[in-house]
Write a protein that holds these residues in place. Sequence first.
Motif, PDB file in Angstrom:
ATOM      1  N   TYR A  67       0.830  -1.197   0.000  1.00 28.61           N
ATOM      2  CA  TYR A  67       0.000   0.000   0.000  1.00 28.61           C
ATOM      3  C   TYR A  67       0.862   1.244   0.000  1.00 28.61           C
ATOM      4  O   TYR A  67       1.953   1.252   0.583  1.00 28.61           O
ATOM      5  N   LEU A  78      -1.274   6.988  -9.951  1.00 32.52           N
ATOM      6  CA  LEU A  78      -2.301   6.036  -9.537  1.00 32.52           C
ATOM      7  C   LEU A  78      -2.366   4.852 -10.501  1.00 32.52           C
ATOM      8  O   LEU A  78      -2.415   3.696 -10.076  1.00 32.52           O
ATOM      9  N   GLU A  79      -2.324   5.128 -11.805  1.00 36.20           N
ATOM     10  CA  GLU A  79      -2.325   4.046 -12.801  1.00 36.20           C
ATOM     11  C   GLU A  79      -1.105   3.152 -12.634  1.00 36.20           C
ATOM     12  O   GLU A  79      -1.210   1.926 -12.694  1.00 36.20           O
ATOM     13  N   ASN A  82      -1.417   1.029  -9.395  1.00 35.05           N
ATOM     14  CA  ASN A  82      -2.422  -0.014  -9.598  1.00 35.05           C
ATOM     15  C   ASN A  82      -1.897  -1.122 -10.500  1.00 35.05           C
ATOM     16  O   ASN A  82      -2.161  -2.301 -10.263  1.00 35.05           O
ATOM     17  N   GLY A  87      -2.043  -1.036  -3.552  1.00 31.36           N
ATOM     18  CA  GLY A  87      -3.237  -0.287  -3.183  1.00 31.36           C
ATOM     19  C   GLY A  87      -2.871   1.138  -2.832  1.00 31.36           C
ATOM     20  O   GLY A  87      -1.847   1.382  -2.183  1.00 31.36           O
ATOM     21  N   LEU A 110      -9.643   3.160  -0.271  1.00 27.34           N
ATOM     22  CA  LEU A 110      -8.830   2.690  -1.381  1.00 27.34           C
ATOM     23  C   LEU A 110      -9.267   3.448  -2.632  1.00 27.34           C
ATOM     24  O   LEU A 110     -10.456   3.542  -2.924  1.00 27.34           O
ATOM     25  N   THR A 112      -9.107   3.921  -6.738  1.00 23.51           N
ATOM     26  CA  THR A 112      -8.828   3.245  -7.996  1.00 23.51           C
ATOM     27  C   THR A 112      -9.336   4.113  -9.145  1.00 23.51           C
ATOM     28  O   THR A 112     -10.141   5.018  -8.933  1.00 23.51           O
ATOM     29  N   THR A 114     -11.324   4.143 -12.812  1.00 22.83           N
ATOM     30  CA  THR A 114     -12.219   3.389 -13.673  1.00 22.83           C
ATOM     31  C   THR A 114     -12.227   4.077 -15.029  1.00 22.83           C
ATOM     32  O   THR A 114     -12.492   5.275 -15.108  1.00 22.83           O
TER      33      THR A 114
END
Length: 125
Positions: A67, A78-79, A82, A87, A110, A112, A114
């Motif tokens: 994490y 972030l990409e 991931n 995390g 968390l 993510t 989309t």
Amino acid sequence: MGSSCTKILIPTYEPGGLDAQIYPHWKDAPALTIVSLCNSNVTDVEIVKLASDELIVNVIREKGIKYVIAQSLSTRALELLNSLGVGVLLCKSKTVREAIEKFSKKELYLVTLTKTKLNEQCHQT
């Protein structure tokens, strides 16, 4: 062994450590504090200062980070995290200790990305 252990990386100001202030940006943090938690107990704290040509991604891979806790992160970061299976948790805490306490109490979210393709309705004028 029945313990559940995880490593968390947090970008910080120097000198790093549990009482260090969290650096507001992921990139160019003066220090990286890595906290090892086993069954919600801190078992180790490691401070890493990157060499000028060293990448945070390499530290994440070498140290087995699960994490990252940060105050803010770019979409690209972030990409990348991931894609590495790391995390990402956003936190407004001032210190590493506060962030770890919130993590242990499951009070962090968390984050993510989309990706959704635009539908035809979005292109109508």
